[in-house]
Write a protein that holds these residues in place. Structure first.
Motif, PDB file in Angstrom:
ATOM      1  N   LEU A  83     -37.122 -46.671 102.275  1.00  0.00           N
ATOM      2  CA  LEU A  83     -35.611 -47.149 102.429  1.00  0.00           C
ATOM      3  C   LEU A  83     -35.433 -48.373 103.319  1.00  0.00           C
ATOM      4  N   VAL A  84     -36.552 -48.792 103.837  1.00  0.00           N
ATOM      5  CA  VAL A  84     -36.436 -50.021 104.638  1.00  0.00           C
ATOM      6  C   VAL A  84     -36.372 -51.313 103.592  1.00  0.00           C
ATOM      7  N   PRO A  85     -35.356 -51.966 103.549  1.00  0.00           N
ATOM      8  CA  PRO A  85     -35.346 -53.076 102.559  1.00  0.00           C
ATOM      9  C   PRO A  85     -36.450 -54.215 102.859  1.00  0.00           C
ATOM     10  N   GLN A  86     -36.901 -54.880 101.980  1.00  0.00           N
ATOM     11  CA  GLN A  86     -37.972 -56.041 101.894  1.00  0.00           C
ATOM     12  C   GLN A  86     -37.143 -57.185 102.719  1.00  0.00           C
ATOM     13  N   GLY A  87     -37.902 -57.386 103.633  1.00  0.00           N
ATOM     14  CA  GLY A  87     -37.637 -58.816 104.469  1.00  0.00           C
ATOM     15  C   GLY A  87     -36.769 -58.330 105.753  1.00  0.00           C
ATOM     16  N   GLY A  93     -41.128 -59.201 105.731  1.00  0.00           N
ATOM     17  CA  GLY A  93     -40.328 -58.404 106.629  1.00  0.00           C
ATOM     18  C   GLY A  93     -41.226 -58.486 107.910  1.00  0.00           C
ATOM     19  N   SER A  94     -40.744 -57.897 108.945  1.00  0.00           N
ATOM     20  CA  SER A  94     -41.395 -57.559 110.173  1.00  0.00           C
ATOM     21  C   SER A  94     -41.383 -55.938 110.586  1.00  0.00           C
ATOM     22  N   ALA A  95     -42.491 -55.649 111.258  1.00  0.00           N
ATOM     23  CA  ALA A  95     -42.686 -54.092 111.409  1.00  0.00           C
ATOM     24  C   ALA A  95     -43.080 -53.843 112.837  1.00  0.00           C
ATOM     25  N   GLU A  96     -42.656 -53.174 113.643  1.00  0.00           N
ATOM     26  CA  GLU A  96     -43.094 -52.868 114.895  1.00  0.00           C
ATOM     27  C   GLU A  96     -43.492 -51.360 115.225  1.00  0.00           C
ATOM     28  N   LEU A  97     -44.770 -50.765 115.457  1.00  0.00           N
ATOM     29  CA  LEU A  97     -44.856 -49.444 115.417  1.00  0.00           C
ATOM     30  C   LEU A  97     -44.993 -49.268 117.088  1.00  0.00           C
ATOM     31  N   THR A  98     -44.135 -48.495 117.711  1.00  0.00           N
ATOM     32  CA  THR A  98     -44.101 -48.031 118.995  1.00  0.00           C
ATOM     33  C   THR A  98     -44.506 -46.488 119.275  1.00  0.00           C
ATOM     34  N   GLY A  99     -45.069 -46.546 120.443  1.00  0.00           N
ATOM     35  CA  GLY A  99     -45.292 -45.003 120.708  1.00  0.00           C
ATOM     36  C   GLY A  99     -44.023 -44.381 121.551  1.00  0.00           C
ATOM     37  N   ARG A 100     -44.331 -43.254 122.361  1.00  0.00           N
ATOM     38  CA  ARG A 100     -43.205 -42.416 122.913  1.00  0.00           C
ATOM     39  C   ARG A 100     -42.493 -43.393 123.960  1.00  0.00           C
ATOM     40  N   ARG A 101     -43.142 -44.318 124.306  1.00  0.00           N
ATOM     41  CA  ARG A 101     -42.419 -45.248 125.203  1.00  0.00           C
ATOM     42  C   ARG A 101     -42.206 -46.493 124.807  1.00  0.00           C
ATOM     43  N   SER A 102     -41.061 -47.186 125.022  1.00  0.00           N
ATOM     44  CA  SER A 102     -40.769 -48.495 124.544  1.00  0.00           C
ATOM     45  C   SER A 102     -41.814 -49.429 125.064  1.00  0.00           C
ATOM     46  N   GLY A 103     -42.229 -50.346 123.970  1.00  0.00           N
ATOM     47  CA  GLY A 103     -43.368 -51.255 124.291  1.00  0.00           C
ATOM     48  C   GLY A 103     -44.825 -50.653 124.255  1.00  0.00           C
ATOM     49  N   THR A 104     -44.947 -49.584 123.869  1.00  0.00           N
ATOM     50  CA  THR A 104     -46.241 -49.081 123.705  1.00  0.00           C
ATOM     51  C   THR A 104     -46.780 -49.433 122.306  1.00  0.00           C
ATOM     52  N   ARG A 105     -47.477 -50.486 122.004  1.00  0.00           N
ATOM     53  CA  ARG A 105     -47.742 -50.710 120.444  1.00  0.00           C
ATOM     54  C   ARG A 105     -49.016 -49.869 120.041  1.00  0.00           C
ATOM     55  N   ILE A 106     -48.836 -49.215 118.720  1.00  0.00           N
ATOM     56  CA  ILE A 106     -49.862 -48.454 118.297  1.00  0.00           C
ATOM     57  C   ILE A 106     -50.685 -49.282 117.371  1.00  0.00           C
ATOM     58  N   THR A 107     -52.033 -49.582 117.811  1.00  0.00           N
ATOM     59  CA  THR A 107     -52.690 -50.355 116.685  1.00  0.00           C
ATOM     60  C   THR A 107     -54.003 -49.465 116.373  1.00  0.00           C
ATOM     61  N   GLU A 108     -54.807 -50.186 115.497  1.00  0.00           N
ATOM     62  CA  GLU A 108     -56.019 -49.350 114.929  1.00  0.00           C
ATOM     63  C   GLU A 108     -56.948 -48.639 115.891  1.00  0.00           C
ATOM     64  N   TRP A 113     -48.209 -49.294 104.679  1.00  0.00           N
ATOM     65  CA  TRP A 113     -47.010 -49.886 104.676  1.00  0.00           C
ATOM     66  C   TRP A 113     -46.673 -51.099 105.413  1.00  0.00           C
ATOM     67  N   GLN A 114     -47.036 -50.882 106.632  1.00  0.00           N
ATOM     68  CA  GLN A 114     -46.791 -52.174 107.642  1.00  0.00           C
ATOM     69  C   GLN A 114     -47.290 -53.516 106.892  1.00  0.00           C
ATOM     70  N   ASN A 115     -48.634 -53.461 106.400  1.00  0.00           N
ATOM     71  CA  ASN A 115     -49.079 -54.502 105.764  1.00  0.00           C
ATOM     72  C   ASN A 115     -48.200 -54.834 104.689  1.00  0.00           C
ATOM     73  N   THR A 116     -47.791 -54.086 103.854  1.00  0.00           N
ATOM     74  CA  THR A 116     -47.241 -54.555 102.487  1.00  0.00           C
ATOM     75  C   THR A 116     -45.956 -55.023 103.227  1.00  0.00           C
ATOM     76  N   HIS A 117     -45.248 -54.434 104.036  1.00  0.00           N
ATOM     77  CA  HIS A 117     -43.760 -54.859 104.382  1.00  0.00           C
ATOM     78  C   HIS A 117     -43.921 -56.371 105.000  1.00  0.00           C
ATOM     79  N   THR A 118     -45.003 -56.546 105.675  1.00  0.00           N
ATOM     80  CA  THR A 118     -45.005 -57.803 106.642  1.00  0.00           C
ATOM     81  C   THR A 118     -45.478 -58.889 105.263  1.00  0.00           C
ATOM     82  N   ALA A 119     -46.165 -58.392 104.270  1.00  0.00           N
ATOM     83  CA  ALA A 119     -46.591 -59.538 103.377  1.00  0.00           C
ATOM     84  C   ALA A 119     -45.452 -59.752 102.490  1.00  0.00           C
TER      85      ALA A 119
END
Length: 801
Positions: free
Chosen positions: A467-471, A503-518, A494-500
């Protein structure tokens, strides 16, 4: 193959004496020694156990002597072999319904045989070392089982309280209750009401007299008082009937269907084992609250405790006694009475034997209605409001309710089985149920994932993400503690496709600023360590020393600050502003980044409405006292006044202090706080300075301020006043004694302020004393209306009957 038998564990503190050759034999030493604390504790436990054992036997329909047999065997056998030295075993209220059902279906002698078989099963479980497995049972199931048993006990004993006879089931007892109320027995009701009144009011006698009388167990006072009153009034009531020991029925061969007997043995084993093991864990918490006792007693060996309970059930069943389990009421009384070894438990068993042999004529004066009232009160207490609040807070009220109702209307084994089934269903639902929402705010698309993110939720997650539009800029917030590999790959694709696609995508955890990485699983620990600063709002603090990751040298070159490998950089020790300035700046930056987004809404509300704190909290300026942490409070909750030594100067132009007095006046008259707390703490430097102060010398500002603490010194030196003390132990040294005394003295100073005294007269204000032990992270509240009271633990281990 190794044999398994209950043996006495080796005491590591006891060293073997080596007998060197050609040397005289060692002097004989005392192998058995009873400490005075154990002797007094055993008497206190015996006085509680005696009436309860008779009452539980009455509630089960067993011979009354069976309760005394179980109490004696529980004290002697389980106390000697068991792995929890301070736990007291005997007939337990939690076994009442099980035993009554067995007696109703199979008779007394077969019930004794079932008890023996349950003891053998416990020995087998102890040999298999599976005791820890029993602790995996959800607390909601255990509490629900105890609540169901408590309701069953209370409803059944109500009939005896009213002068009648209980029926075989809860439904039958409820149906017969209207007729019983219409035909109540006035004498039985009078004795029962007197018993309950004494049981309720005895612990609440105020003042020093109440503290002295409170050492006598309320259960003993209630039964003894009702017995004396019934005898003096000449009331005609059914009383305790203890037949001759020569006619006491022992265990016989089990008779009945094999499946029914097997279910009975399993039910008895389950209830006895779970109650005893949970009781042992609770006793460990009580022991840990008494400094120095943990090293002497040690932690409970749960497998050995299971062996001890099994051996006790074998002996009790063989001798015609009730099933045995660890009893919370007696165990907590044992610890609180000062017991230091298993000798207190065993001595209590010896006292029960003596009473059973020598006190029969006295025991036969006790009215059955008084014992029924006592056991009914125990049953009511088993329905704990604290437990209900706990399971509600953890969203397990359904498990609790189903278990309780199942035990009440179907039976213990059936109710526990239903509770386990519902607990498993709830756990599976939580694992599978994930709520995924999408909303757009100021051009940013927010995707919220609430719950555990597993492969079951991947289809719904994909639909929402598309549902998130491109870009567009998107923020995916994962509010859960688990994410499996399938969900992780779906998010990354999805994040890689959306960025390509721009668009820009940020994955966060339970607290603001906690970035989820591999390399960052969505767990609490990794979420905290994935960013530079470990200090997060409303989480436990660990090593609160925050350093910027960019400023740290590589690990192989790390050295002490200021060492040869540390470069000179801005903000170093010699720079203006220094390390402290950078630490302050980092802290402010962490607040703006992590905490501010979480509290901004609440602070905005407080800014609009103004502050409305409920209490004034007056404490020391010591940096280790974090008031919001130790009171679990947030913005707007506390009006805090801090000064050196948590002092409250007396009012008056000469001796007063306008700063503290103004804060008190403003809190009481303007903010209308409902309580004021004076909080002292361990290791207080101001109290140490007071003790070490020498007369004369230069009057520095600190010395002038500490003159407000001189009344506390005088109070401690006054032999006519009892010392304030901590629950369970004496103060460690003179500094701690002065810290406690100072809190009591400052409360007296506080009550002399005009605004405070006026609010106290109107009943609009309460005063509280508090002591916080920094090293133990333990809070104590002052109890006792006369001021010279006890600082009692906050949130002790909860023990139900």
């Amino acid at each position: 193959m190794s044999a398994c038998a209950p043996t006495r564990a080796t005491d590591p503190s006891r060293t073997k004496r080596a007998h060197q050759p050609h040397s005289p034999p060692p002097a004989p030493h005392r192998r058995f020694h009873i400490a005075g604390a154990d002797l007094s504790a055993s008497i206190a436990v015996f006085l509680i156990a005696l009436p309860l054992s008779l009452g539980i036997a009455l509630a089960t329909g067993a011979p009354l002597q069976a309760g005394l047999v179980a109490a004696a065997v529980g004290g002697l056998v389980a106390g000697w072999i068991g792995g929890c030295p301070l736990q007291v075993s005997g007939p337990a209220a939690g076994l009442t319904v099980v035993t009554a059902d067995l007696i109703h279906h199979y008779g007394w002698r077969t019930t004794c045989a079932i008890t023996v078989l349950a003891g053998l099963a416990q020995l087998g479980l102890g040999c298999l070392r599976v005791a820890r497995t029993a602790l995996a049972v959800s607390p909601a199931i255990v509490h629900g089982m105890l609540a169901g048993i408590g309701v069953t006990i209370a409803v059944a004993q109500l009939h005896i309280v009213l002068g009648g006879t209980p029926q075989s089931s809860v439904l039958d007892n409820l149906r017969a209750l209207p007729a019983q109320l219409a035909a109540l027995h006035p004498a039985a009701v009078t004795v029962s009401v007197l018993t309950l009144t004494l049981l309720l009011l005895w612990p609440r006698i105020p003042g020093r007299v109440g503290r002295l009388l409170g050492r006598i167990p309320a259960a003993l006072v209630a039964v003894a008082g009702a017995t004396v009153a019934a005898s003096l009034a000449g009331l005609s009531l059914p009383k305790v009937d203890l037949p001759s020991w020569s006619s006491h029925a022992l265990a016989g061969l089990p008779e009945g269907p094999v499946l029914g007997l097997t279910a009975a043995v399993l039910t008895t084993t389950l209830v006895c084992s779970v109650q005893s093991l949970l009781g042992a864990v609770a006793v460990d918490k009580l022991v840990a609250a008494r400094p120095g006792l943990t090293a002497r007693v040690g932690r409970s060996d749960l497998n050995r405790e299971l062996l001890g309970q099994g051996a006790a059930n074998i002996v009790s069943g063989a001798l015609g006694g009730l099933p045995v389990a660890g009893v919370a009421v007696r165990s907590s009384a044992n610890v609180n009475a000062g017991a230091v070894s298993r000798n207190s438990t065993m001595l209590h068993g010896v006292l029960v034997v003596v009473a059973a042999l020598l006190m029969v004529p006295i025991l036969e004066f006790i009215p059955l209605a008084s014992l029924a009232a006592l056991v009914m009160a125990v049953g009511i207490q088993m329905v704990s409001l604290h437990h209900i609040r706990t399971v509600t807070r953890h969203r397990e009220v359904l498990v609790y309710a189903v278990t309780t109702l199942g035990v009440v209307f179907l039976g213990v084994l059936e109710g526990v089985t239903l509770g386990i089934a519902v607990a498993v269903a709830v756990a599976m639902n939580r694992l599978a149920h994930t709520r995924i929402t999408h909303e757009e705010e100021e051009g940013v698309h927010h995707v919220h994932v609430r719950g555990q993110l597993t492969f079951l939720a991947v289809p719904r997650l994909s639909r929402v993400l598309h549902l998130v539009p491109q870009g567009a800029h998107a923020v995916v917030e994962l509010d859960g503690s688990f994410m499996d590999h399938a969900a992780y790959e779906s998010l990354q694709d999805w994040q890689n496709t959306h960025t390509a696609q721009g668009g820009s995508a940020e994955l966060t955890g339970r607290r603001s600023g906690t970035r989820i990485t591999e390399h960052t699983p969505l767990t609490e620990e990794h979420a905290e360590s994935s960013v530079g600063c470990r200090c997060r709002p409303w989480t436990p603090w660990r090593n609160h020393q925050c350093e910027s990751p960019q400023s740290e040298p590589p690990a192989e070159h790390t050295s002490a600050p200021g060492g040869p490998n540390e470069p000179d950089r801005p903000g170093g020790p010699g720079a203006p502003g220094g390390r402290s300035g950078h630490q302050l700046a980092r802290g402010i930056s962490a607040f703006q980044r992590n905490t501010a987004p979480l509290v901004r809404g609440e602070l905005a509300r407080l800014a609009r409405e103004g502050q409305q704190p409920s209490q004034l909290f007056l404490t020391c300026a010591d940096s280790r006292l974090v008031t919001s942490m130790i009171t679990s409070s947030g913005p707007g909750d506390l009006f805090v006044v801090r000064n050196v030594g948590n002092l409250v100067p007396l009012p008056g132009e000469e001796s007063g202090d306008d700063s503290v007095a103004a804060a008190i006046e403003y809190a009481v008259d303007v903010l209308k706080v409902r309580s004021i707390t004076v909080c002292g703490h361990s290791g207080c430097g101001a109290m140490q300075a007071l003790l070490n102060a020498e007369p004369g010398g230069t009057q520095t500002p600190l010395k002038r301020w500490l003159r407000h603490g001189l009344p506390s010194l005088e109070r401690m030196a006054d032999d006519s006043r009892p010392w304030a003390r901590l629950a369970g132990r004496t103060p460690a040294d003179a500094v701690e004694q002065l810290c406690l005394t100072n809190v009591v003295q400052q409360l007296e100073h506080l009550s002399t302020h005009e605004s405070v005294s006026r609010a106290l007269r109107d009943g609009a204000l309460e005063l509280h004393g508090m002591y916080f032990h920094v090293g133990e992270a333990q809070a104590y509240l002052l109890t006792g209306a006369d001021g010279d009271g006890v600082f009692d633990h906050v949130e002790e281990a909860d023990l139900s009957a």
